[in-house]
Each structure stands twice: as structure tokens, then as C-alpha cells.
Design a protein around this motif. Structure first.
Motif, PDB file in Angstrom:
ATOM      1  N   GLU A  42      44.698  21.802  43.900  1.00 25.43           N
ATOM      2  CA  GLU A  42      45.615  21.893  45.047  1.00 25.43           C
ATOM      3  C   GLU A  42      44.965  21.287  46.280  1.00 25.43           C
ATOM      4  OE1 GLU A  42      48.514  21.833  46.987  1.00 25.43           O
ATOM      5  OE2 GLU A  42      49.020  23.128  45.282  1.00 25.43           O
ATOM      6  N   LYS A  43      45.604  20.249  46.830  1.00 22.90           N
ATOM      7  CA  LYS A  43      45.026  19.548  47.972  1.00 22.90           C
ATOM      8  C   LYS A  43      45.964  19.501  49.179  1.00 22.90           C
ATOM      9  CE  LYS A  43      41.896  16.796  45.179  1.00 22.90           C
ATOM     10  NZ  LYS A  43      41.224  17.950  44.754  1.00 22.90           N
ATOM     11  N   ARG A  44      47.124  20.131  49.073  1.00 21.31           N
ATOM     12  CA  ARG A  44      48.056  20.127  50.202  1.00 21.31           C
ATOM     13  C   ARG A  44      47.557  21.054  51.311  1.00 21.31           C
ATOM     14  NH1 ARG A  44      53.383  21.970  47.274  1.00 21.31           N
ATOM     15  NH2 ARG A  44      51.799  23.132  46.113  1.00 21.31           N
ATOM     16  N   VAL A  45      48.078  20.827  52.508  1.00 23.90           N
ATOM     17  CA  VAL A  45      47.761  21.692  53.646  1.00 23.90           C
ATOM     18  C   VAL A  45      48.564  22.980  53.491  1.00 23.90           C
ATOM     19  CG1 VAL A  45      47.918  21.923  56.155  1.00 23.90           C
ATOM     20  CG2 VAL A  45      47.269  19.725  55.146  1.00 23.90           C
ATOM     21  N   GLY A  46      47.887  24.100  53.684  1.00 26.51           N
ATOM     22  CA  GLY A  46      48.564  25.383  53.575  1.00 26.51           C
ATOM     23  C   GLY A  46      47.580  26.532  53.513  1.00 26.51           C
ATOM     24  N   TRP A  47      48.016  27.604  52.872  1.00 28.61           N
ATOM     25  CA  TRP A  47      47.238  28.842  52.832  1.00 28.61           C
ATOM     26  C   TRP A  47      47.193  29.385  51.421  1.00 28.61           C
ATOM     27  CZ3 TRP A  47      50.952  27.430  56.218  1.00 28.61           C
ATOM     28  CH2 TRP A  47      50.543  27.215  57.535  1.00 28.61           C
ATOM     29  N   PHE A  48      46.110  30.067  51.108  1.00 26.18           N
ATOM     30  CA  PHE A  48      45.936  30.739  49.829  1.00 26.18           C
ATOM     31  C   PHE A  48      46.020  32.241  50.099  1.00 26.18           C
ATOM     32  CE2 PHE A  48      44.104  26.605  49.436  1.00 26.18           C
ATOM     33  CZ  PHE A  48      44.423  26.206  48.151  1.00 26.18           C
ATOM     34  N   ALA A  49      46.972  32.894  49.438  1.00 25.88           N
ATOM     35  CA  ALA A  49      47.242  34.311  49.682  1.00 25.88           C
ATOM     36  C   ALA A  49      46.988  35.128  48.425  1.00 25.88           C
ATOM     37  CB  ALA A  49      48.699  34.488  50.122  1.00 25.88           C
ATOM     38  N   CYS A  50      46.724  36.402  48.612  1.00 22.80           N
ATOM     39  CA  CYS A  50      46.549  37.343  47.514  1.00 22.80           C
ATOM     40  C   CYS A  50      47.840  37.394  46.697  1.00 22.80           C
ATOM     41  CB  CYS A  50      46.206  38.728  48.063  1.00 22.80           C
ATOM     42  SG  CYS A  50      46.101  40.013  46.799  1.00 22.80           S
ATOM     43  N   ALA A  51      47.729  37.233  45.387  1.00 19.17           N
ATOM     44  CA  ALA A  51      48.900  37.291  44.514  1.00 19.17           C
ATOM     45  C   ALA A  51      49.453  38.701  44.387  1.00 19.17           C
ATOM     46  CB  ALA A  51      48.557  36.747  43.129  1.00 19.17           C
ATOM     47  N   GLY A  52      48.680  39.686  44.813  1.00 23.45           N
ATOM     48  CA  GLY A  52      49.144  41.067  44.754  1.00 23.45           C
ATOM     49  C   GLY A  52      50.012  41.457  45.931  1.00 23.45           C
ATOM     50  N   CYS A  53      49.530  41.188  47.134  1.00 21.66           N
ATOM     51  CA  CYS A  53      50.237  41.678  48.329  1.00 21.66           C
ATOM     52  C   CYS A  53      50.661  40.577  49.295  1.00 21.66           C
ATOM     53  CB  CYS A  53      49.370  42.689  49.067  1.00 21.66           C
ATOM     54  SG  CYS A  53      47.887  41.983  49.834  1.00 21.66           S
ATOM     55  N   GLY A  54      50.229  39.350  49.063  1.00 20.14           N
ATOM     56  CA  GLY A  54      50.638  38.242  49.917  1.00 20.14           C
ATOM     57  C   GLY A  54      49.801  38.028  51.164  1.00 20.14           C
ATOM     58  N   GLN A  55      48.749  38.815  51.356  1.00 18.08           N
ATOM     59  CA  GLN A  55      47.903  38.630  52.541  1.00 18.08           C
ATOM     60  C   GLN A  55      47.189  37.273  52.446  1.00 18.08           C
ATOM     61  OE1 GLN A  55      45.163  41.302  55.163  1.00 18.08           O
ATOM     62  NE2 GLN A  55      44.150  41.130  53.174  1.00 18.08           N
ATOM     63  N   ILE A  56      47.249  36.491  53.521  1.00 21.50           N
ATOM     64  CA  ILE A  56      46.566  35.196  53.567  1.00 21.50           C
ATOM     65  C   ILE A  56      45.056  35.442  53.595  1.00 21.50           C
ATOM     66  CG2 ILE A  56      46.259  33.066  54.883  1.00 21.50           C
ATOM     67  CD1 ILE A  56      49.081  33.331  53.748  1.00 21.50           C
ATOM     68  N   LEU A  57      44.328  34.793  52.665  1.00 26.25           N
ATOM     69  CA  LEU A  57      42.883  34.982  52.545  1.00 26.25           C
ATOM     70  C   LEU A  57      42.084  33.758  52.960  1.00 26.25           C
ATOM     71  CD1 LEU A  57      42.869  36.715  49.028  1.00 26.25           C
ATOM     72  CD2 LEU A  57      42.991  37.793  51.288  1.00 26.25           C
ATOM     73  N   PHE A  58      42.620  32.570  52.657  1.00 26.88           N
ATOM     74  CA  PHE A  58      41.914  31.313  52.918  1.00 26.88           C
ATOM     75  C   PHE A  58      42.891  30.268  53.431  1.00 26.88           C
ATOM     76  CE2 PHE A  58      39.963  33.253  49.114  1.00 26.88           C
ATOM     77  CZ  PHE A  58      38.642  33.375  49.504  1.00 26.88           C
ATOM     78  N   THR A  59      42.369  29.305  54.184  1.00 26.18           N
ATOM     79  CA  THR A  59      43.154  28.138  54.586  1.00 26.18           C
ATOM     80  C   THR A  59      42.764  26.969  53.683  1.00 26.18           C
ATOM     81  OG1 THR A  59      41.529  27.273  56.149  1.00 26.18           O
ATOM     82  CG2 THR A  59      43.104  28.915  56.989  1.00 26.18           C
ATOM     83  N   SER A  60      43.622  25.980  53.608  1.00 25.69           N
ATOM     84  CA  SER A  60      43.310  24.809  52.795  1.00 25.69           C
ATOM     85  C   SER A  60      42.087  24.061  53.339  1.00 25.69           C
ATOM     86  CB  SER A  60      44.512  23.872  52.712  1.00 25.69           C
ATOM     87  OG  SER A  60      44.931  23.481  54.000  1.00 25.69           O
ATOM     88  N   SER A  61      41.822  24.159  54.631  1.00 23.18           N
ATOM     89  CA  SER A  61      40.645  23.483  55.196  1.00 23.18           C
ATOM     90  C   SER A  61      39.340  24.154  54.767  1.00 23.18           C
ATOM     91  CB  SER A  61      40.733  23.421  56.723  1.00 23.18           C
ATOM     92  OG  SER A  61      40.695  24.716  57.276  1.00 23.18           O
ATOM     93  N   GLN A  62      39.408  25.370  54.254  1.00 19.00           N
ATOM     94  CA  GLN A  62      38.212  26.074  53.780  1.00 19.00           C
ATOM     95  C   GLN A  62      37.924  25.781  52.305  1.00 19.00           C
ATOM     96  OE1 GLN A  62      39.834  29.899  54.972  1.00 19.00           O
ATOM     97  NE2 GLN A  62      38.199  30.150  56.483  1.00 19.00           N
ATOM     98  N   LYS A  63      38.853  25.129  51.614  1.00 17.88           N
ATOM     99  CA  LYS A  63      38.716  24.867  50.177  1.00 17.88           C
ATOM    100  C   LYS A  63      37.873  23.616  49.944  1.00 17.88           C
ATOM    101  CE  LYS A  63      41.545  24.489  46.002  1.00 17.88           C
ATOM    102  NZ  LYS A  63      41.104  23.227  45.428  1.00 17.88           N
ATOM    103  N   TYR A  64      37.100  23.641  48.867  1.00 19.94           N
ATOM    104  CA  TYR A  64      36.362  22.448  48.452  1.00 19.94           C
ATOM    105  C   TYR A  64      36.223  22.463  46.933  1.00 19.94           C
ATOM    106  CZ  TYR A  64      32.010  25.026  47.550  1.00 19.94           C
ATOM    107  OH  TYR A  64      31.060  25.874  47.037  1.00 19.94           O
ATOM    108  N   ASP A  65      35.885  21.314  46.358  1.00 17.84           N
ATOM    109  CA  ASP A  65      35.710  21.204  44.908  1.00 17.84           C
ATOM    110  C   ASP A  65      34.258  21.507  44.574  1.00 17.84           C
ATOM    111  OD1 ASP A  65      35.640  20.648  42.232  1.00 17.84           O
ATOM    112  OD2 ASP A  65      36.292  18.568  42.426  1.00 17.84           O
ATOM    113  N   SER A  66      34.024  22.690  44.037  1.00 16.52           N
ATOM    114  CA  SER A  66      32.652  23.110  43.698  1.00 16.52           C
ATOM    115  C   SER A  66      32.225  22.599  42.329  1.00 16.52           C
ATOM    116  CB  SER A  66      32.554  24.635  43.713  1.00 16.52           C
ATOM    117  OG  SER A  66      33.346  25.191  42.672  1.00 16.52           O
ATOM    118  N   GLY A  67      33.179  22.116  41.521  1.00 19.25           N
ATOM    119  CA  GLY A  67      32.870  21.656  40.178  1.00 19.25           C
ATOM    120  C   GLY A  67      32.681  22.795  39.179  1.00 19.25           C
TER     121      GLY A  67
END
Length: 136
Positions: A42-67
Motif C-alpha cells: 500500500e503506497k497511497r496517502v492515507g491512514w492505517f487504523a486498528c481493524a478492531g475499533c477503527g482508531q488511527i494508529l499510523f500515517t502513510s508517511s510513517q510507513k516504509y518497506d522493511s523487507g
């Protein structure tokens, strides 16, 4: 719903709310197979939220490919995650979970890139992605 209400939901109620994989990860602290989550790419701009309650946990700018095969982040949104020691293996890791519903997300390691040096290694099935363009 207040955090205390999210944390009082029974396992039977969680089973009704979540699919089997998300339930096992969020409520039973399971781990998905590496490279099995579509959120790895996933490389789009947006937010990553908890699948349980929907609370936003991370932004797309915080994501990276760790391999590593799991969605990884250099940092989290402050106050959205809580940590605890995980001694299920032969060494102690730091497990983290959603501060609102208590759902297990993954583990944080000290082998990430600058500026934090952290790798927040998350199970993709514990997250939902909210694209920025879906809010406009």
C-alpha cells in the motif's frame, strides 16, 4: 465509544465483529504469514487504523518497506499504542497493541531507519487502510 467500553467487549462479540484472521491476531495475539498482507504494497496517502475499533494508529508517511513481509512503520501516532514485554520466544520482545480496544498489532524493534531507529512491525490483518481521497 469510550476506550473502557471497547475493552469490555466479550470474545464472542469480537468473533461476530471480526473475520477469523483478524480475530486471531487482535484478540489471541497470533501472527500472520509474512508477505500475506496486501497492505505491504500500500503506497497511497492515507491512514492505517486498528481493524478492531477503527482508531488511527499510523500515517502513510510513517510507513516504509522493511523487507520483512509485514507492514512496517518508523513511528506511530502518539498515544495510540501501548507496549508490554512479550516473553513467548526465547528472548523478550516488545509487543504493542491498540490503546483503545487492546487489540494486538505487532512488535516494535530497534532495527528501523532514521530518524527513530524503530521498526513498528504490524500484522496487516490487524489494520484497515483509509485512503485520503476517500474522505473528500
Amino acid at each position: 465509544m469510550p476506550a473502557k467500553d471497547w475493552q469490555s467487549i466479550s470474545n464472542d462479540e469480537w468473533k461476530e465483529r471480526l473475520d477469523k484472521d483478524a480475530f486471531n491476531i487482535l484478540r489471541k495475539e497470533a501472527t500472520e504469514r509474512p508477505f500475506s498482507s496486501s497492505l505491504n504494497n500500500e503506497k497511497r496517502v492515507g491512514w492505517f487504523a486498528c481493524a478492531g475499533c477503527g482508531q488511527i494508529l499510523f500515517t502513510s508517511s510513517q510507513k516504509y518497506d522493511s523487507g520483512t513481509g509485514w507492514p512496517s512503520f518508523v513511528d506511530a501516532i502518539p498515544g495510540r499504542l501501548e507496549t508490554k514485554p512479550d516473553r513467548t520466544l526465547f528472548y523478550t520482545r516488545t509487543e504493542y497493541h491498540c490503546s483503545r480496544c487492546g487489540g494486538h498489532q505487532g512488535h516494535v524493534f530497534d532495527d528501523g531507519p532514521a530518524p527513530t531507529g524503530k521498526r513498528w512491525c504490524n500484522n496487516g490483518d490487524a489494520l484497515v487502510f483509509v485512503p485520503e481521497d476517500s474522505l473528500t
